[in-house]
Scaffold this active site. Structure first.
Site, short mmCIF file in Angstrom:
data_model
loop_
_atom_site.label_atom_id
_atom_site.label_comp_id
_atom_site.label_asym_id
_atom_site.label_seq_id
_atom_site.Cartn_x
_atom_site.Cartn_y
_atom_site.Cartn_z
N HIS A 57 0.82 -1.21 0.00
CA HIS A 57 0.00 0.00 0.00
C HIS A 57 0.86 1.26 0.00
CE1 HIS A 57 -3.67 2.33 0.88
NE2 HIS A 57 -2.89 3.05 1.66
N HIS A 108 -10.26 2.76 -0.15
CA HIS A 108 -10.41 2.24 1.22
C HIS A 108 -11.27 0.99 1.13
CE1 HIS A 108 -10.00 3.67 5.60
NE2 HIS A 108 -8.81 3.60 5.05
#
EC number: 6.3.5.3
Length: 781
Positions: A57, A108
């Site tokens: 990420h 998200h």
């Protein structure tokens, strides 16, 4: 302190101590590299920092080799408009008159499956802080949402929480939600996509960047206290695949369970947001910027203090020393590793000169924002973090923030791709009679794929702050930036996982083309691109082929259009077990309007008896279409052709037409084809229309092709009768096909307006509205 702290001194003295690096997401060779960098084993706190910052990420370790292509294809001319680009918190572009706009979209996804409300809410909060960190006032948000099949058992739980989370956080911040997409497909059942975009505006001279400069300058942490929420969010939750046993479990009602059993263990990894704290933080930041009290600034999002301190130090010209015990906590007995890894929301980190610290603190007190000096910039070139006087971190900051591992993952076109392409929609039965065409239209309008999204969008405030010019039913959202001059911006986000599955290169370009066109139909000039690339596991060579092709398609497309990619986000591991989502590159495009008073709406009917004109060419293109999905559950073949020169020409014509008042409404033709665009524009204007079949579409299945084809590069415009000849002459002069296809018709006085396709069928506006608007309330109400 009740437990022994793992200091640098202790780490050097105990080189063989076992460490849980695998549990933190690090591979054996990555751990060994950390030991080589430090010349010893890492402390617990250092291990925590490296594990989160070297996660997929944060480090982009699997995508970086491909993302470089964006820079390679960006010309100097394309860079002229950019004030900040890839590598910053968000892209920033010059929009004229001394104004700049900053925009970015981030994912998200996994948190929004596990705890939908907080996952979505903190997704909004995080992207808003990215925009704040550029020195801008956030002015609007958009969202790209993907859920499992609309009738799947778990979709209600996820959708309900996500929509409430987005609305609850954004509405509380006072930010209008000006558009987006909500798509249903079975591939997203265990892995929804929640991609949030925020746009902000600033004066060019107010631009802020994330760097720690000037030895002796103070590091101030301000905003909310630091707690245990979000720990491991980027290293575990956002950087690994959900197990195959995790789909379809959990409660289905609002608040009824947090989802699958294994996912329950990950609940601490989902952050908890407080929009009212963030609202105050926004105003506090803007006052700090206005008083010129900030040298550099970074928001605390993924990886928390680990990210903020290492990135600020790495991008600066020296080092940094931090006293971790100064960090205000909201949980007792937190360890240094936990403090550094916490992803508690609503926090910012600023670099401030010593003489400005008192003034900085005074502004924070005014806004009741907690602020603490936690360290200072040094000239050591190292990031040193102490805990009650003992050193727990001593690292070269670039090795944490910018020099993580880079992988050239295997790339292999899947063996199944040829069969997928060969399985075209040509053999699917097509409607031929007027009655069959009418039934097909109602089936599509009444499907979750094309039905009204009002059930969702009405939960968002679209007009708060008073600067929203277009949001409802519009192809792109439009905002006023300067009330004196009327200068404004338009923005749109688009994606098609179906097209990208068939051809990743073309699919990414089709998403870019549609977002570009959606900005153009507002009358704005498209100028810049952002993206969020959602794919399955990078450890799958087939996924990496999809990803690499999509990146090249998007970069080549942006270069062909002459607009830069200003930044973006990559989200991998979007799959459940071995089943990946449809590859979904989300593309956002920003445009500029000199004056928002000339923006073009979607709705028919602002002028009596408007002429309807179709711009562009229609071909027999149904592979990957919504028609194929709704009528046969089919996905296969080759997506529609992309013509980026045509897209540029369309944008030029629409900009000129809006400036000269030649067009009264415009609507992009995309999913569902021309007839879907007609229905949406008619419903928006609460009026009817008569459609006449042009030459070449009367025989056989020609009517079906004309009405339902998803050929790209087309726009439906409504033209005042007095301007029809001028407009068509302009199109002809520029070489843009413009076909007269009908007129807007209010219907008989006192009667119901209808959509009539001459010689084929008629359907009432009210029947269309009932069919379209009843679907989502019926499923989720």
């Amino acid at each position: 302190m009740t437990q022994e702290v793992d200091t640098v001194e202790r780490a050097a003295a105990t080189p063989g101590q076992p460490q849980p690096y695998r549990e933190l997401g690090l591979k054996d060779d990555e751990y060994e590299r950390i030991r080589e960098i430090l010349g010893r084993r890492p402390t617990d706190a250092e291990l925590a920092m490296y594990s989160v910052m070297w996660s997929e990420h944060c480090s982009y370790k699997s995508s970086k080799v491909h993302l470089r292509y964006f820079g390679e294809t960006t010309t100097e001319k394309m860079r002229e408009i950019m004030l900040a680009g890839i590598g910053e918190n968000a892209g920033v572009v010059d929009i004229g008159d001394g104004w700049a706009a900053t925009f970015k979209v981030e994912s998200h996804n996994h948190p929004s499956y596990i705890e939908p409300y907080q996952g979505a809410a903190t997704g909004v909060g995080g992207i808003v802080r990215d925009i704040m960190a550029m020195g801008a006032r956030p002015v609007a948000v958009m969202d790209q949402l993907r859920f499992g099949a609309a009738d799947a058992p778990d979709t209600r739980r996820v959708l309900d929480g996500v929509v409430r989370g987005i609305g609850g956080y954004g509405n509380s911040l006072g930010l209008p939600n000006i558009g987006g997409e909500t798509i249903f497909d079975a591939s997203y059942a265990g892995n929804p996509l929640v991609n949030a975009l925020c746009v902000g505006v600033l004066r060019k001279e107010d631009l802020k960047l994330a760097f720690a400069s000037g030895a002796g300058n103070k590091i101030i942490l301000f905003g909310a206290r630091t707690g245990l929420d979000g720990i491991g969010g980027v290293s575990v939750l956002a950087s690994e695949t959900f197990g195959g046993d995790e789909s379809g479990a959990g409660g289905h009602e609002a608040g009824g369970g947090a989802g699958p059993s294994r996912s329950r263990k990950k609940l601490p990894s989902v952050q908890v947001g407080d929009p009212f704290t963030e609202k105050v933080l926004i105003e506090c930041c803007l006052e700090l910027y206005a008083a010129d009290l900030v040298v550099g600034i970074q928001d605390l999002g993924g990886a928390g203090l680990s990210c903020a301190t290492s990135e600020l130090a790495s991008a600066g010209d020296g080092g940094m020393r931090v006293e971790l015990e100064q960090v205000p906590l909201r949980a007792a007995n937190m360890t240094p590793a936990e403090i550094l890894s916490s992803e508690s929301q609503e926090r910012m980190c600023a670099v401030v000169t010593p003489e400005n610290v008192d003034a900085f603190m005074e502004v924070c007190r005014k806004w009741d924002v907690l602020a603490t000096v936690i360290g200072e910039v040094t000239d050591s070139g190292r990031l040193e973090i102490t805990w009650h006087g003992e050193t727990v971190v001593d690292v070269p900051p670039r090795t944490v923030a910018h020099e993580g591992p880079v992988y050239e993952r295997p790339v292999q076109r899947p063996d199944t791709q040829d069969a997928l392409i060969a399985d075209t929609s040509a053999s699917l039965p097509r409607p031929a009679t007027g009655e069959e065409l009418r039934a097909t239209l109602l089936a599509m309008v009444g499907s979750p794929h094309l039905c009204s999204r009002a059930f969702i969008t009405e939960q968002y405030d679209r007009y708060v702050r008073g600067n929203t010019v277009l949001a409802e039913y519009a192809d792109g959202g439009v905002l006023r930036v300067d009330e004196q001059t009327g200068r404004g911006i338009a923005i749109s986000t688009d994606a098609s996982g179906r097209y990208t599955a068939l051809d990743p290169y073309a699919g990414a370009q089709l998403a870019l083309a549609e977002a570009y066109r959606n900005v153009a139909v507002t009358g704005a000039t498209p100028v810049a691109v952002t993206n969020c690339l959602n794919f399955g596991s990078p450890e799958d060579p087939g996924v990496m082929w999809q990803f690499s092709q999509a990146v090249r398609g998007l970069a080549d497309g942006a270069a062909a259009l002459g607009i830069p990619v200003t930044g973006g986000n990559v989200s991998f591991y979007n799959q459940t077990g071995t089943t990946a989502i449809l590859p979904t590159p989300v593309v956002g495009v920003l445009g500029i309007l000199d004056n928002v008073s000339r923006r073009l709406p979607t709705a028919f009917g602002s002028e009596p008896g408007e002429t309807l004109i179709l711009l562009g060419d229609t071909h027999d293109e149904f592979d990957g279409s919504i028609w194929a999905e709704v009528t046969a559950g089919h996905l296969g073949g080759v997506p529609p052709k992309v013509d980026l020169e045509r897209e540029q020409l369309l944008a030029e014509v629409l900009t000129a037409a809006s400036r000269d008042g030649l067009v009264s409404a415009a609507h992009d033709v995309s999913e569902g084809g021309l007839i879907q665009a007609v229905v949406e524009a008619a419903l928006a204007g609460e009026t009817g229309c008569r459609i006449v079949l042009p030459e070449g579409f009367h025989d056989g299945t020609g009517v079906f092709v004309f009405l339902f084809s998803e050929s790209s590069g087309r726009v439906l415009v409504a033209v005042p009768r007095t301007e029809e000849s001028r407009f068509t002459a302009m199109c002809q002069a520029r070489g843009l096909p413009a076909t007269r296809i009908g007129v807007v018709d209010q219907g008989p006085e006192g009667g119901e307006p209808t959509v009539e396709v001459q010689g084929q069928f008629t359907v009432g506006i009210e029947e269309l509205r009932r069919t379209s608007e009843g679907v989502l309330p019926g499923l989720f109400g």
